[in-house]
Design an enzyme around this catalytic site. Structure first.
Site, PDB file in Angstrom:
ATOM      1  N   CYS A 145      -1.603  71.738  23.361  1.00 59.45           N
ATOM      2  CA  CYS A 145      -2.668  72.364  24.148  1.00 59.45           C
ATOM      3  C   CYS A 145      -2.259  72.619  25.595  1.00 59.45           C
ATOM      4  O   CYS A 145      -2.982  73.305  26.325  1.00 59.45           O
ATOM      5  CB  CYS A 145      -3.922  71.504  24.099  1.00 59.45           C
ATOM      6  SG  CYS A 145      -4.448  71.190  22.421  1.00 59.45           S
ATOM      7  N   HIS A 203      -8.602  72.994  29.899  1.00 58.21           N
ATOM      8  CA  HIS A 203      -8.462  73.129  28.451  1.00 58.21           C
ATOM      9  C   HIS A 203      -9.752  72.702  27.753  1.00 58.21           C
ATOM     10  O   HIS A 203     -10.318  71.649  28.057  1.00 58.21           O
ATOM     11  CB  HIS A 203      -7.276  72.282  27.980  1.00 58.21           C
ATOM     12  CG  HIS A 203      -7.203  72.137  26.498  1.00 58.21           C
ATOM     13  ND1 HIS A 203      -7.267  73.226  25.651  1.00 58.21           N
ATOM     14  CD2 HIS A 203      -7.105  71.036  25.702  1.00 58.21           C
ATOM     15  CE1 HIS A 203      -7.205  72.793  24.404  1.00 58.21           C
ATOM     16  NE2 HIS A 203      -7.107  71.481  24.407  1.00 58.21           N
ATOM     17  N   ASN A 231     -11.739  73.954  19.880  1.00 61.79           N
ATOM     18  CA  ASN A 231     -10.488  73.760  20.607  1.00 61.79           C
ATOM     19  C   ASN A 231      -9.429  74.698  19.999  1.00 61.79           C
ATOM     20  O   ASN A 231      -9.000  74.488  18.874  1.00 61.79           O
ATOM     21  CB  ASN A 231     -10.080  72.284  20.482  1.00 61.79           C
ATOM     22  CG  ASN A 231      -8.757  71.969  21.153  1.00 61.79           C
ATOM     23  OD1 ASN A 231      -8.002  72.870  21.532  1.00 61.79           O
ATOM     24  ND2 ASN A 231      -8.473  70.693  21.282  1.00 61.79           N
TER      25      ASN A 231
HETATM   26  N1  ACO Z   1     -19.472  63.844  11.755  1.00 56.75           N
HETATM   27  C1  ACO Z   1     -20.233  62.748  11.708  1.00 56.75           C
HETATM   28  N2  ACO Z   1     -19.746  61.514  12.011  1.00 56.75           N
HETATM   29  C2  ACO Z   1     -18.471  61.425  12.402  1.00 56.75           C
HETATM   30  C3  ACO Z   1     -17.637  62.545  12.473  1.00 56.75           C
HETATM   31  C4  ACO Z   1     -18.180  63.788  12.136  1.00 56.75           C
HETATM   32  N3  ACO Z   1     -17.469  64.928  12.191  1.00 56.75           N
HETATM   33  N4  ACO Z   1     -16.420  62.138  12.886  1.00 56.75           N
HETATM   34  C5  ACO Z   1     -16.474  60.829  13.069  1.00 56.75           C
HETATM   35  N5  ACO Z   1     -17.731  60.373  12.771  1.00 56.75           N
HETATM   36  C6  ACO Z   1     -18.238  59.011  12.809  1.00 56.75           C
HETATM   37  C7  ACO Z   1     -17.119  58.002  12.678  1.00 56.75           C
HETATM   38  O1  ACO Z   1     -16.800  57.754  11.326  1.00 56.75           O
HETATM   39  C8  ACO Z   1     -17.753  56.796  13.346  1.00 56.75           C
HETATM   40  O2  ACO Z   1     -18.629  56.195  12.419  1.00 56.75           O
HETATM   41  P1  ACO Z   1     -18.753  54.598  12.340  1.00 56.75           P
HETATM   42  O3  ACO Z   1     -19.210  54.151  13.697  1.00 56.75           O
HETATM   43  O4  ACO Z   1     -19.748  54.382  11.249  1.00 56.75           O
HETATM   44  O5  ACO Z   1     -17.368  54.116  12.036  1.00 56.75           O
HETATM   45  C9  ACO Z   1     -18.610  57.402  14.447  1.00 56.75           C
HETATM   46  O6  ACO Z   1     -18.801  58.763  14.089  1.00 56.75           O
HETATM   47  C10 ACO Z   1     -17.963  57.316  15.812  1.00 56.75           C
HETATM   48  O7  ACO Z   1     -16.621  57.771  15.702  1.00 56.75           O
HETATM   49  P2  ACO Z   1     -15.685  57.829  16.947  1.00 56.75           P
HETATM   50  O8  ACO Z   1     -14.313  58.217  16.503  1.00 56.75           O
HETATM   51  O9  ACO Z   1     -15.827  56.559  17.740  1.00 56.75           O
HETATM   52  O10 ACO Z   1     -16.355  59.015  17.773  1.00 56.75           O
HETATM   53  P3  ACO Z   1     -16.032  59.492  19.218  1.00 56.75           P
HETATM   54  O11 ACO Z   1     -17.217  59.373  20.050  1.00 56.75           O
HETATM   55  O12 ACO Z   1     -14.743  58.881  19.724  1.00 56.75           O
HETATM   56  O13 ACO Z   1     -15.773  61.043  18.998  1.00 56.75           O
HETATM   57  C11 ACO Z   1     -13.992  62.641  18.882  1.00 56.75           C
HETATM   58  C12 ACO Z   1     -14.690  61.471  18.200  1.00 56.75           C
HETATM   59  C13 ACO Z   1     -14.982  63.768  19.014  1.00 56.75           C
HETATM   60  C14 ACO Z   1     -12.829  63.062  18.017  1.00 56.75           C
HETATM   61  C15 ACO Z   1     -13.507  62.194  20.289  1.00 56.75           C
HETATM   62  O14 ACO Z   1     -12.788  61.013  20.192  1.00 56.75           O
HETATM   63  C16 ACO Z   1     -12.667  63.257  20.955  1.00 56.75           C
HETATM   64  O15 ACO Z   1     -13.114  64.324  21.263  1.00 56.75           O
HETATM   65  N6  ACO Z   1     -11.418  62.920  21.240  1.00 56.75           N
HETATM   66  C17 ACO Z   1     -10.496  63.880  21.868  1.00 56.75           C
HETATM   67  C18 ACO Z   1      -9.845  64.685  20.791  1.00 56.75           C
HETATM   68  C19 ACO Z   1      -9.114  65.878  21.327  1.00 56.75           C
HETATM   69  O16 ACO Z   1      -9.477  66.418  22.348  1.00 56.75           O
HETATM   70  N7  ACO Z   1      -8.091  66.289  20.604  1.00 56.75           N
HETATM   71  C20 ACO Z   1      -7.378  67.459  20.899  1.00 56.75           C
HETATM   72  C21 ACO Z   1      -6.371  67.243  21.961  1.00 56.75           C
HETATM   73  S1  ACO Z   1      -5.576  68.697  22.409  1.00 56.75           S
HETATM   74  C22 ACO Z   1      -4.229  69.001  21.380  1.00 56.75           C
HETATM   75  O17 ACO Z   1      -3.111  68.783  21.765  1.00 56.75           O
HETATM   76  C23 ACO Z   1      -4.421  69.556  20.017  1.00 56.75           C
END
Ligand code: ACO
Length: 320
Positions: free
Chosen positions: A111, A247, A277
């Site tokens: 990214c 980004h 993204n």
């Molecule tokens: N729908 C519903 N529930 C979900 C989903 C979904 N799509 N995904 C995860 N959950 C659940 C999980 O299973 C978890 O449930 P549990 O508590 O029963 O175990 C709960 O939601 C919380 O999960 P977390 O992983 O703690 O959620 P978080 O608030 O951290 O959000 C996310 C996850 C959105 C992925 C966040 O961590 C994020 O945005 N991280 C950055 C990712 C990113 O930007 N990546 C790209 C980088 S750029 C590149 O180089 C490609």
């Protein structure tokens, strides 16, 4: 001389996939995705690969710049989802748009790719090696997503954005980039394995794997850090900057940057709600939108910042 963006173009596939569409095959929820990421829908390519998206964005940028493709001396495509291992997406674009006098190659910095591309282009332009170039961020990450993994597949979309840059008196003021290869396992996609008829087994291809929380922690720390660094190193007061083009990975990351940098959200444009993204394409897609709707004006100062797999990061300060 420095690099100035003189033309901008963007292109995303027509097919829109909403959060509700994902709910048809994934245990997820529209409200969860909106609250945790800000994403409502994304474009997913059904026909066109990365090179086709890149070529269309490039055509639009070249038209916007008002130059002929033959004037382009260098094409850099930033992508992590090229259609083929070789030749490069950049040579595909060269052929497609008729940039017959260009050297063309790809870079991979996830990214951060568009900022890395600008950094490289700035070096070529400052040194006088090239005067006119094309930087493209293009992705069809939909190909490498595990569509059964709800924690990653909901985040990404396909698209491309392109910028024509030319040597000028004003434009890029500074770029900075960095990487931390020790954190490579936080976000990766396995390419072809070493399995073959000599080593045994069948070749395998992997899907994207992501530790979302680690990426999140990295992003909320790194983005304000590099924005502050680039402003300090150029003695630029933050108030002089009209736009912080960051980004588009997650609105919570953008809101956190707003709080930490004490920059109002009005100065941090957002379009992740409509595209998800798009990795290396996210910044140029956003720039194109801002130019088209009149938000970007000649003379505006803007900071761009990206982060992603590698881990990698990059920032640029420029006058539009
Ligand atoms: N729908 C519903 N529930 C979900 C989903 C979904 N799509 N995904 C995860 N959950 C659940 C999980 O299973 C978890 O449930 P549990 O508590 O029963 O175990 C709960 O939601 C919380 O999960 P977390 O992983 O703690 O959620 P978080 O608030 O951290 O959000 C996310 C996850 C959105 C992925 C966040 O961590 C994020 O945005 N991280 C950055 C990712 C990113 O930007 N990546 C790209 C980088 S750029 C590149 O180089 C490609």
């Amino acid at each position: 001389m420095t690099a100035k963006i003189i033309g901008i173009g963007a292109y995303a596939p027509e097919h829109i996939v909403t959060n509700r569409d994902l709910m048809e095959f994934l245990d997820t929820d529209d409200a969860w995705i909106r609250e945790r990421t800000g994403i409502c829908e994304r474009r997913i390519s059904t026909q066109e690969g990365t090179s086709a998206l890149a070529a269309e964005a490039a055509r639009r940028a070249v038209k916007d710049a008002g130059i002929r493709p033959e004037e382009i001396e260098i094409i850099i495509v930033a992508t992590s989802s090229a259609d083929r291992s070789f030749p490069s997406a950049a040579t595909d674009v060269q052929g497609a748009i008729g940039a017959d006098n260009a050297v063309a190659f790809d870079i991979t910095a996830a990214c951060s790719g568009f900022i890395y591309g600008l950094h490289i282009m700035q070096g070529f332009i400052q040194s006088g090696i090239y005067k006119t170039g094309l930087i493209i961020g293009a992705e069809t990450l939909s190909k490498v997503l595990d569509w059964t993994d709800r924690s990653s597949c909901i985040l990404f979309g396909d698209g491309a954005g392109a910028a024509v840059v030319q040597a000028a008196e004003t434009g890029v003021i500074k770029t900075l980039v960095g990487s931390d290869g020790r954190k490579g396992d936080v976000l990766y996609c396995q390419a072809r394995s070493l399995k073959n008829c000599i080593t045994g087994g069948k070749p395998e291809l992997g899907f994207m794997q992501m530790d979302g929380q680690e990426v999140f922690k990295f992003a909320v720390k790194k983005v304000p850090e590099i924005v502050t660094q680039i402003l300090e190193e150029t003695n630029t007061p933050g108030e002089e900057v009209q736009h912080y083009v960051l980004h588009q990975a997650n609105t919570r990351i953008l809101e956190s940057a707003s709080r930490r940098l004490k920059v109002p959200m009005e100065k941090i444009p957002v379009n992740i709600d409509r595209y998800g993204n798009t990795s290396a394409a996210s910044i140029p897609i956003l720039l194109e939108e801002m130019k088209r709707d009149g938000r970007l004006k000649p003379g505006d100062k803007l900071v761009m910042a990206g982060f992603g797999a590698g881990l990698t990061w990059g920032a640029a300060l420029l006058t539009w």
